[in-house]
Structure formats: C-alpha cells, structure tokens
Design a protein around this motif. Structure first.
Motif, PDB file in Angstrom:
ATOM      1  N   LEU A  57      -5.572   2.375   9.142  1.00 13.29           N
ATOM      2  CA  LEU A  57      -6.236   1.380   8.302  1.00 13.29           C
ATOM      3  C   LEU A  57      -7.751   1.592   8.282  1.00 13.29           C
ATOM      4  CD1 LEU A  57      -5.594  -1.373   6.746  1.00 13.29           C
ATOM      5  CD2 LEU A  57      -6.372  -2.492   8.847  1.00 13.29           C
ATOM      6  N   GLU A  61      -9.781  -1.261   3.316  1.00 12.68           N
ATOM      7  CA  GLU A  61      -8.371  -1.594   3.135  1.00 12.68           C
ATOM      8  C   GLU A  61      -8.051  -2.927   3.812  1.00 12.68           C
ATOM      9  OE1 GLU A  61      -5.803   2.447   2.701  1.00 12.68           O
ATOM     10  OE2 GLU A  61      -6.727   2.120   4.668  1.00 12.68           O
ATOM     11  N   TYR A  62      -8.662  -3.170   4.950  1.00 17.84           N
ATOM     12  CA  TYR A  62      -8.470  -4.461   5.628  1.00 17.84           C
ATOM     13  C   TYR A  62      -8.957  -5.593   4.732  1.00 17.84           C
ATOM     14  CZ  TYR A  62      -8.657  -8.023   9.305  1.00 17.84           C
ATOM     15  OH  TYR A  62      -8.474  -9.167  10.051  1.00 17.84           O
ATOM     16  N   LEU A  65      -6.475  -6.033   1.947  1.00 17.11           N
ATOM     17  CA  LEU A  65      -5.262  -6.695   2.427  1.00 17.11           C
ATOM     18  C   LEU A  65      -5.483  -8.200   2.518  1.00 17.11           C
ATOM     19  CD1 LEU A  65      -2.410  -6.703   3.537  1.00 17.11           C
ATOM     20  CD2 LEU A  65      -3.329  -6.068   5.774  1.00 17.11           C
ATOM     21  N   GLU A 100      -3.626  -4.928  10.922  1.00 17.18           N
ATOM     22  CA  GLU A 100      -2.892  -5.193   9.690  1.00 17.18           C
ATOM     23  C   GLU A 100      -1.643  -6.020   9.958  1.00 17.18           C
ATOM     24  OE1 GLU A 100      -2.403  -0.630  10.166  1.00 17.18           O
ATOM     25  OE2 GLU A 100      -3.510  -2.222  11.181  1.00 17.18           O
ATOM     26  N   TYR A 172       0.237  -0.948   6.095  1.00 16.37           N
ATOM     27  CA  TYR A 172       0.038  -2.225   5.405  1.00 16.37           C
ATOM     28  C   TYR A 172       0.692  -2.213   4.032  1.00 16.37           C
ATOM     29  CZ  TYR A 172      -3.638  -0.738   2.093  1.00 16.37           C
ATOM     30  OH  TYR A 172      -4.327  -0.154   1.064  1.00 16.37           O
TER      31      TYR A 172
END
Length: 273
Positions: A57, A61-62, A65, A100, A172
């Motif tokens: 991750l 991207e976190y 998400l 994630e 994720y």
C-alpha cells in the motif's frame, strides 16, 4: 522501503515505496506539470518508479481507500463507527494489523452480510496467520486470500498453496472488490447482462462511462483497476462493468427492478440476460 519519486494513477509523488516491487521507470521532468503532485525538487535525471499491480500500500492509495469507503457508505451497508479495537487480533497474530485491513474491517464491522456469504471475510477473532500470511478471506472453509506480512502484497490460495502474483489486484483492491460484490449480490434485485457497442471496443471502460455520469449516476475512480468500472446511483444501485476491448459484461444490484431498467435505458448499450 526507499525514498524517491513514484507513479500512481499517472501522477508523480515523492515518498516511501517498496524498492523490491518496482516494475519500471519514467523520467519525472517529462511529465506534465499538473501530474507532478509533490513540491520536492526535481532534476532532469530524476526517475519515477512504477510498481507491479500487486504491491504494498502506498500513501495516496490509503487516502483513496478512505475516500472510497466514505462514498460506499451511501449505497451499501457499512459501519460509520471508527472505534474498532484491533488489539486482541494483533495480540493473537503477533504482528500489527495492516493499515488497509484496519480500514476495511472498521467499515464492515457488525455488518453480517460480509461474514455470512459463501465467499466471506473472516470475523476479526477468526483471522489467523499461516506461512507468514494473515488469512482474512475464505470460500466456505477454504482459504482464498491473505496479506503477505513480508511483502505487503495480496496472497491467494489455490492448488493447496499460497501464491503472490505480480499482476492483478493488490490487497485493498481485492477487499473493496469483494465488499462491492457481496453488497451487490445482497440487493433485492440482481441482474447480469452483456454490453455492446463502445462499451466493448473501448480501451478504457471507466473513461467511456464518464460520459454517463450525472447528478444520479457516479463512478468510483479510486478503485483504479484497469478494465473494470464501478457505477453507483443515489438510489443505492451498484453496477460492476468489465471490458477488455473484445468482450464486456455487467453485474448489477438494486433495491427495485425499475432502478435496473432505468440504468439500462440510461446507458443504452446493455442487454440483461
């Protein structure tokens, strides 16, 4: 982890990344200015790295998400609490629970459908480690997916062995895909169909569907999987649309059949089976 420039969704970032998961490079200075999302100083020689599709991750991207889960709360059953205690699970596993998976499990906390499906997430208390993998998803009693502790990648179980494929979903994305599919299949009305026309021939199904977004229909671009688009409506409809340039199909769920018919009329290039 290594510090440097990296590419995510065709944008350039600077930060920590897994050097062992690099799949390619591109020159930072040749990128369009609006694509460079960092204030870090850039020289003509600087290279931004690209990653395998299945990778650890990344920070943006976190953030994506988090944004996805917030949007998904509007059209599927997700918990709005953020006080889930992971200490018992971490004590049992002997390792920190991945960031994630904390977001995913906070979202599905106390939502029975995600744990009672044939293919299902394991309840927090039943998650376990096996061969260095945190196993969190099964089909009946057979493992399907886990988080590889060493690499941070998605591990999948088949032919009685754990495998980490460089292509395909990362952890994720797998979780979000399964959440969406389970929520879709638990809608009162579910249909599958074939797509035609430009939905088949396009090389970017999400870009093609952008033309059909309005105040009622929306896309989930943060999902960011090539060949797949997720469309949802304010009436809690979910549509999963796949296209590879030769074939395209749709799987959709809604509260009422009229919502699916309205989607068919709106898109105009699908036929329900």
């Amino acid at each position: 982890m290594q510090q440097g420039f990296y590419v995510y969704r065709n944008n350039i970032y600077f930060g920590s990344y897994p050097a062992e998961q690099v799949s390619g490079y591109q020159n930072v200075s040749l990128s369009r200015p609006e694509r460079i999302l960092t204030d870090h100083q850039i020289s003509k020689e600087d290279q931004a790295v690209r990653f395998w599709e299945n990778h650890r991750l990344l920070e943006p991207e976190y953030t994506d998400l988090q944004a996805m889960i917030f949007k998904m709360q509007s059209f599927m059953n997700l918990s709005r609490r953020n006080d889930v205690d992971f200490s018992a699970a971490e004590g049992k596993l002997g390792v920190p629970f991945p960031a994630e998976l904390k977001l995913i499990y906070t979202a599905i906390h106390n939502q029975e459908e995600y744990f009672s499906n044939v293919e299902h997430f394991l309840p927090l208390g039943e998650i376990y480690t096996e061969q260095g993998i945190i196993v969190f998803f099964k089909k009946k009693r057979t493992p399907i997916a886990g988080y590889d502790i060493k690499s941070g990648c998605l591990a999948q179980y088949y032919k009685r062995e754990w495998h980490i494929e460089k292509s395909g979903f990362c952890c994720y994305q797998f979780c979000v895909a399964r959440m969406l599919t389970i929520a879709l299949e638990n809608k009162p009305v579910v249909k599958k169909g074939r797509c035609k026309g430009k939905f088949v021939t396009t090389l970017d199904i999400e870009r093609e569907l952008e033309k059909f977004c309005n105040e009622d229909y929306h896309l989930l671009p943060e999902f960011n999987v090539y060949g797949i688009a997720v469309m949802y409506s304010d009436e809690k409809l979910i549509a999963w649309i796949r296209s590879n340039g030769f074939y395209a199909d749709i799987h959709a769920g809604a509260i009422d059949e009229s919502h699916l018919e309205a989607l068919r009329e709106h898109l105009g290039q699908i036929t329900w089976q």
